[in-house]
Enzyme design. Structure first.
Site, PDB file in Angstrom:
ATOM      1  N   ASP A 323     -26.902  11.399 -53.202  1.00 48.41           N
ATOM      2  CA  ASP A 323     -28.315  11.073 -53.332  1.00 48.41           C
ATOM      3  C   ASP A 323     -28.505   9.736 -52.603  1.00 48.41           C
ATOM      4  OD1 ASP A 323     -27.408   9.060 -55.050  1.00 48.41           O
ATOM      5  OD2 ASP A 323     -28.187  10.023 -56.881  1.00 48.41           O
ATOM      6  N   CYS A 324     -29.705   9.193 -52.602  1.00 51.66           N
ATOM      7  CA  CYS A 324     -29.962   8.033 -51.738  1.00 51.66           C
ATOM      8  C   CYS A 324     -29.119   6.826 -52.115  1.00 51.66           C
ATOM      9  CB  CYS A 324     -31.442   7.692 -51.724  1.00 51.66           C
ATOM     10  SG  CYS A 324     -32.094   7.120 -53.340  1.00 51.66           S
ATOM     11  N   SER A 325     -29.075   6.464 -53.398  1.00 53.08           N
ATOM     12  CA  SER A 325     -28.329   5.267 -53.816  1.00 53.08           C
ATOM     13  C   SER A 325     -26.826   5.529 -53.878  1.00 53.08           C
ATOM     14  CB  SER A 325     -28.815   4.769 -55.180  1.00 53.08           C
ATOM     15  OG  SER A 325     -28.682   5.798 -56.165  1.00 53.08           O
ATOM     16  N   HIS A 369     -36.456   4.827 -53.707  1.00 50.48           N
ATOM     17  CA  HIS A 369     -35.595   5.284 -52.613  1.00 50.48           C
ATOM     18  C   HIS A 369     -34.994   4.060 -51.913  1.00 50.48           C
ATOM     19  CE1 HIS A 369     -34.068   8.135 -49.757  1.00 50.48           C
ATOM     20  NE2 HIS A 369     -34.658   7.509 -48.721  1.00 50.48           N
ATOM     21  N   HIS A 381     -30.315   7.321 -44.078  1.00 53.72           N
ATOM     22  CA  HIS A 381     -30.445   7.535 -45.519  1.00 53.72           C
ATOM     23  C   HIS A 381     -30.178   8.994 -45.864  1.00 53.72           C
ATOM     24  CE1 HIS A 381     -34.829   9.112 -45.316  1.00 53.72           C
ATOM     25  NE2 HIS A 381     -34.349   9.093 -44.097  1.00 53.72           N
TER      26      HIS A 381
END
Length: 407
Positions: A323-325, A369, A381
């Protein structure tokens, strides 16, 4: 021819003897009256005992001789008070005083005064000297040590200094040149010169503090000195160096300048220096210090690009899916930097930067995000479900918040 009888002759001879005896008696009485053995005079001068004499005329003769000697040795213009007292009476075994001994005693009883000059500082007497020339020599001697080797120096006293003529100064308090110069060289010895003893009409002398001159001397002059021009430090950016590091590329050199200045000294210590002109003799060169602009996490971008195409996965933190993080955390960890797990927590690390301040390797924050800025207005990203890690133009995201520079 008349013949005188023997009887008459005897009576005439007897009368002569009587007359002779009478004359002798009269002479003896006159002698006793005139010389009065055992009787004389105690002499006092200005209430001080100076001796015993038989005749007052002896004292008058002595005083005349003493006056002559004093005026020959101490000056014709001296003055003194001589109040003589004669107390007649029996000597009671006291010897008559020799004239020279009485003269010495009389000298000690006199307070001899003479005209002279007082050196005053702010109205306070420093010392008394015989004449104006001596006084001026003393003032010059006070100034002399502070103007030695100085060209075109202006010298003055800080205090108001005056020379005042006084008609009656105790002669014992009038200093000669040697005594006065000794005081100039050692001010504390001025304590022996009190105003009350210089003249009864003048208040007490102010004594200099230990080590402090009798009078403060101010000297103003110009000097020429060579002074250093200290090198400046010039900082230049170096993209080969990591942020926070520096490297000296050139030590630089100090220069030299010739300075003309006006110097003000008081008692030999500079209290003011005013620059009149400066001329550069040798210019200085700056010390060159390079500072790094290369981000500490410069490898982050290259690492991130290795994972282009990895699919988005909710909660994903490995190359199997991000996922993004999870993506940013994984990339930074491989670069040796630890980040929190969530995007909101990552939005608080490091230093906040604006869009115009972004550098490659900065985190870029959006509502819910996060991505990584790679330069040229682009960022990498893990976008959203159904998509994979990719590079996008930052301008396509209207909800950009700010960047975070991870230190």
């Amino acid at each position: 021819m008349i013949k005188i009888s023997k009887e008459i002759k005897r009576k005439l001879l007897q009368n002569r003897i009587y007359l002779f005896s009478l004359a002798a008696l009269v002479c003896l009485l006159g002698f006793l009256v005139y010389y009065q053995p055992g009787v004389g005079y105690e002499v006092k001068l200005n209430e001080k005992h100076v001796g015993f004499v038989k005749r007052i005329s002896h004292v008058e003769k002595m005083m005349t001789q003493l006056d002559t000697e004093l005026r020959e040795s101490k000056g014709k213009d001296i003055t003194y008070e001589a109040n003589l007292e004669y107390n007649k009476g029996k000597l009671n075994g006291n010897d008559l005083t020799e004239q020279e001994d009485m003269k010495l005693s009389a000298m000690s009883a006199l307070e001899i005064k003479s005209p002279g000059y007082l050196i005053k500082s702010d109205g306070k007497v420093l010392m008394a000297v015989k004449d104006e020339k001596t006084a001026q020599n003393i003032l010059d001697a006070i100034k002399a040590p502070f103007v030695a080797s100085k060209q075109n120096a202006k010298v003055e006293f800080v205090q108001e200094v005056n020379l005042v003529k006084a008609e009656k100064i105790n002669i014992e308090k009038i200093l000669n040149s040697y005594q006065a110069l000794a005081i100039v060289k050692s001010p504390t010895s001025a304590s022996t010169v009190s105003r009350s003893s210089v003249s009864r009409e003048i208040p007490e002398t102010e004594v200099a503090e230990e080590g402090k001159p009798l009078i403060d001397v101010k000297v103003t002059y110009q000097d020429n000195v060579n002074l250093p021009i200290y090198k400046a430090e010039q900082r230049v950016a170096d993209s080969t160096l990591t942020e926070g590091t520096t490297k000296v590329k050139s030590e630089g050199t100090n220069g030299i300048k010739e300075v003309v200045r006006e110097v003000v000294e008081i008692n030999g210590e500079a209290v003011e220096k005013t620059v009149i002109s400066e001329t550069v003799v040798e210019p200085s060169s700056p010390k060159i210090v390079a500072y790094g602009t290369k981000p500490k996490v410069s490898g982050v971008v290259a690492i991130a690009k290795d994972y282009i195409g990895v699919p988005y996965k909710w909660g994903g933190t490995t190359p199997k899916g991000f996922d993004c993080s999870g993506f940013t955390q994984y990339v930074f960890r491989k670069a040796g930097v630890s980040l929190p797990r969530t995007s909101s927590a990552q939005g608080k690390v490091g230093t906040k930067v604006s869009r115009s301040e972004l550098r490659a390797g900065d985190l870029v924050m959006f509502p819910g995000h996060v991505g990584i800025y790679i330069g040229s207005g682009k960022f990498i990203h893990s976008p959203s479900p159904g998509k994979s890690v990719r590079i996008d133009d930052l301008s396509t995201r209207k909800n950009f918040l700010y960047g975070r520079r991870v230190n």
